[in-house]
Design a protein around this motif. Sequence first.
Motif, mmCIF file in Angstrom:
data_model
loop_
_atom_site.group_PDB
_atom_site.id
_atom_site.type_symbol
_atom_site.label_atom_id
_atom_site.label_comp_id
_atom_site.label_asym_id
_atom_site.label_seq_id
_atom_site.Cartn_x
_atom_site.Cartn_y
_atom_site.Cartn_z
ATOM 1 N N UNK A 293 0.762 -1.162 -0.054
ATOM 2 C CA UNK A 293 0.118 -0.039 -0.104
ATOM 3 C C UNK A 293 0.760 1.435 0.096
ATOM 4 N N UNK A 294 2.102 1.192 0.216
ATOM 5 C CA UNK A 294 2.964 2.539 0.259
ATOM 6 C C UNK A 294 3.210 2.955 -1.278
ATOM 7 N N UNK A 295 2.635 2.103 -2.274
ATOM 8 C CA UNK A 295 2.633 2.810 -3.490
ATOM 9 C C UNK A 295 1.274 3.851 -3.838
ATOM 10 N N UNK A 296 0.509 3.724 -2.610
ATOM 11 C CA UNK A 296 -0.602 4.684 -2.876
ATOM 12 C C UNK A 296 -0.738 6.048 -2.181
ATOM 13 N N UNK A 297 0.932 6.266 -1.321
ATOM 14 C CA UNK A 297 0.826 7.292 -0.616
ATOM 15 C C UNK A 297 1.062 8.333 -1.479
ATOM 16 N N UNK A 298 1.619 8.550 -2.660
ATOM 17 C CA UNK A 298 2.011 9.515 -3.305
ATOM 18 C C UNK A 298 0.707 10.204 -3.976
ATOM 19 N N UNK A 299 0.071 9.179 -4.543
ATOM 20 C CA UNK A 299 -1.357 9.244 -5.189
ATOM 21 C C UNK A 299 -2.311 10.045 -4.189
ATOM 22 N N UNK A 300 -2.363 9.538 -2.975
ATOM 23 C CA UNK A 300 -3.272 10.235 -2.188
ATOM 24 C C UNK A 300 -2.814 11.496 -1.795
ATOM 25 N N UNK B 63 -1.198 13.467 -3.733
ATOM 26 C CA UNK B 63 -1.527 14.564 -4.866
ATOM 27 C C UNK B 63 -3.027 14.784 -4.731
ATOM 28 N N UNK B 64 -3.796 13.806 -4.606
ATOM 29 C CA UNK B 64 -5.440 14.042 -4.254
ATOM 30 C C UNK B 64 -5.651 15.147 -3.497
ATOM 31 N N UNK B 65 -4.884 15.286 -2.147
ATOM 32 C CA UNK B 65 -5.043 16.268 -1.156
ATOM 33 C C UNK B 65 -4.515 17.797 -1.566
ATOM 34 N N UNK B 66 -3.539 17.656 -2.466
ATOM 35 C CA UNK B 66 -2.970 18.935 -2.970
ATOM 36 C C UNK B 66 -3.907 19.349 -4.183
ATOM 37 N N UNK C 281 -7.112 18.849 -4.241
ATOM 38 C CA UNK C 281 -8.290 19.423 -3.670
ATOM 39 C C UNK C 281 -8.169 20.826 -2.780
ATOM 40 N N UNK C 282 -7.124 20.742 -2.290
ATOM 41 C CA UNK C 282 -6.720 22.101 -1.465
ATOM 42 C C UNK C 282 -6.443 22.998 -2.485
ATOM 43 N N UNK C 283 -5.559 22.996 -3.321
ATOM 44 C CA UNK C 283 -5.381 23.932 -4.249
ATOM 45 C C UNK C 283 -6.672 24.478 -5.171
ATOM 46 N N UNK C 284 -7.449 23.719 -5.497
ATOM 47 C CA UNK C 284 -8.808 23.976 -6.284
ATOM 48 C C UNK C 284 -9.390 24.700 -5.426
ATOM 49 N N UNK C 285 -9.717 24.354 -4.098
ATOM 50 C CA UNK C 285 -10.612 25.068 -3.021
ATOM 51 C C UNK C 285 -9.774 26.459 -2.837
ATOM 52 N N UNK D 272 -9.464 16.303 -13.925
ATOM 53 C CA UNK D 272 -8.415 15.712 -14.609
ATOM 54 C C UNK D 272 -7.110 15.409 -13.854
ATOM 55 N N UNK D 273 -6.769 16.479 -13.227
ATOM 56 C CA UNK D 273 -5.520 15.966 -12.136
ATOM 57 C C UNK D 273 -5.976 14.835 -11.323
ATOM 58 N N UNK D 274 -6.871 14.840 -10.639
ATOM 59 C CA UNK D 274 -7.124 13.905 -9.890
ATOM 60 C C UNK D 274 -7.356 12.517 -10.529
ATOM 61 N N UNK D 275 -7.742 12.112 -11.546
ATOM 62 C CA UNK D 275 -7.803 10.893 -12.314
ATOM 63 C C UNK D 275 -6.492 10.801 -12.616
ATOM 64 N N UNK D 276 -5.535 11.582 -13.360
ATOM 65 C CA UNK D 276 -4.300 11.362 -13.714
ATOM 66 C C UNK D 276 -3.398 10.972 -12.577
ATOM 67 N N UNK D 277 -3.341 11.669 -11.267
ATOM 68 C CA UNK D 277 -2.453 11.517 -10.351
ATOM 69 C C UNK D 277 -2.897 10.817 -9.420
#
Length: 174
Positions: free
Chosen positions: A22-29, A31-34, A36-40, A65-70
Motif C-alpha cells: 500500500x505504500x505505492x498509494x501514498x503519493x497518489x493520496x 496528490x489528491x489532497x494537494x 483538492x486544497x489548491x482547487x478550493x 483531470x488532475x485527480x484522475x491522472x495523479x
Amino acid sequence: MAYPDDLLSSGEHVVIHKHPHWKMLLLPVFWLLVVVAAATFLAGLVNEQSWATIAWIALAVVAVVLALWLTITPLLRWRTTHFIVTSERVMYREGVFNRTGLDIPLSRINSVRFQHSLLDRVLGCGTLIIESASDEPLEFDDIPQVEKVHTLLYREVNDNPDDDYRPRTLDERA
C-alpha cells in the motif's frame, strides 16, 4: 481474493496472491489532497469576481483531470497488478488497458532472495529477486510481507516433485 481458477491448469492451486504494498498509494493520496486544497483555495480567490462561475467550472475540470491522472490511474494500476505463486509457477500480471504477464515455472527457478531497506522493514515490504534460467535476475518491487513470500516460494520450489535436484528422503533411499 483468489486468482481466477480458469487461468490455472488442472491440479494447480494458488499458494499466495499479493498486490503491491500500500505504500505505492501514498503519493497518489498526497496528490489528491494537494489538488483538492489548491482547487478550493483558487475557488475562494475568484469567489468575488464577476466571472466566478466560469472560473469554478474551469477549476473543477482541471481538478478532476488532475485527480484522475495523479490518483485514480495509480490506484487502478495498483489494483490490477498481481503477484501470484501457485503450486506450479510464479505469475506476475500488471496493466489496466495493456496487460503484460510473466510466468516462471517453479522448476526453472534457481534461487530466491529478498532485500529491503529500513523503511521497507518498518512498512513490512521489500523486493523479491528470483533467479531463473533467464539471463538476469527478475526483481519484483514492493511485495508485502516479502520474507513470508520468500519462505513460501522457497518451500514451493524445493517441495516440487518434478524438480530433478530434490534430495531423496530416507524412505526413498532404502
